[in-house]
Design an enzyme around this catalytic site. Sequence first.
Site, PDB file in Angstrom:
ATOM      1  N   PRO A   2       0.838  -1.210   0.000  1.00  0.00           N
ATOM      2  CA  PRO A   2       0.000   0.000   0.000  1.00  0.00           C
ATOM      3  C   PRO A   2       0.872   1.260   0.000  1.00  0.00           C
ATOM      4  CG  PRO A   2      -0.717  -1.519   1.713  1.00  0.00           C
ATOM      5  CD  PRO A   2       0.578  -2.054   1.163  1.00  0.00           C
ATOM      6  N   GLU A   3       0.511   2.205  -0.823  1.00  0.00           N
ATOM      7  CA  GLU A   3       1.264   3.454  -0.883  1.00  0.00           C
ATOM      8  C   GLU A   3       0.541   4.546  -0.098  1.00  0.00           C
ATOM      9  OE1 GLU A   3       3.812   4.707  -3.525  1.00  0.00           O
ATOM     10  OE2 GLU A   3       3.921   2.973  -4.857  1.00  0.00           O
TER      11      GLU A   3
END
Length: 296
Positions: A2-3
């Site tokens: 996840p960014e």
Amino acid sequence: MPELPEVETVRRGLEPAMDGARFVKVEVRRGDLRWPLPKDFARRLEGKTVTGLGRRAKYLLADLSSGDVLIMHLGMSGSFHVFHEKGAGRGGAPGNYYHERSQHVAHDHVIFHMSSGAVVTFNDPRRFGSMKIVARKDLEAEPLLKGLGPEPLGNEFDAAMLARACKGKKTSLKAALSDQKVVAGLGNIYVCEALHRALLSPKRMAATIASKTGTPNERAARLAEGIKAVLNEAIKAGGSSLRDHKRTDGELGAFQHHFRVYDREGEKCVTPGCRGTVKRIVQTGRSTFYCPVCQK
Ligand SMILES: [Zn+2]
């Protein structure tokens, strides 16, 4: 992994379930995440109220009425699911992810029963995620957060700050922006996307966005603008999907749609008037996607 925009949409999704609510019961099914949860993990949370849910880079920070802060990181494959005790089925999984999330209950490792009626489950098949409780007064010295550079969506983040951080740097812009000390929380996808928006080559030397004394030039301005624009757009896209909790497939497509270069090798560049083709190269072990025609 996840960014930052995904973590921010997760934070916004968890806020209604957790902010202002008390931990009624905390279940730890597996305490061996990236590092073991402390033995008194549940005891330090139960009975405490969440007084604010913030974010620093890719860390979620829940301030507690006890003066502690619960630090949570999604790792490679972590996600939160929110159920409502009165509702049915596996409810909302806040956040818009590029990669598909696990729905398998065997990977539900930590479960928060909140006084809001929400049951918040942390699911993480690969267990690279982590949780840690530290006293608020020790947060500044916390090793996880200490070396982090400026928050790209913070009010103070601008061309001048970026130029100061890149001053004299002989590394590529791609490497500089991937360095958490230069900008916090910017991952591979958004570094590629921001550079494309700024029409700057990922191979350009980082120092060239600043003068010798570290004052920003026009490239630094474009880059700071590009970083903010791409993150804000991604958060907006993620935020809109929160309204439709039933949607689980198609999430991948929704996020991908917003990419202009990432994962688009061989496709036509979308910069107006540009006739270039997106190219993939490898820099410091990671794929970089860019247009060699308009990114200079
Ligand atoms: Zn182009």
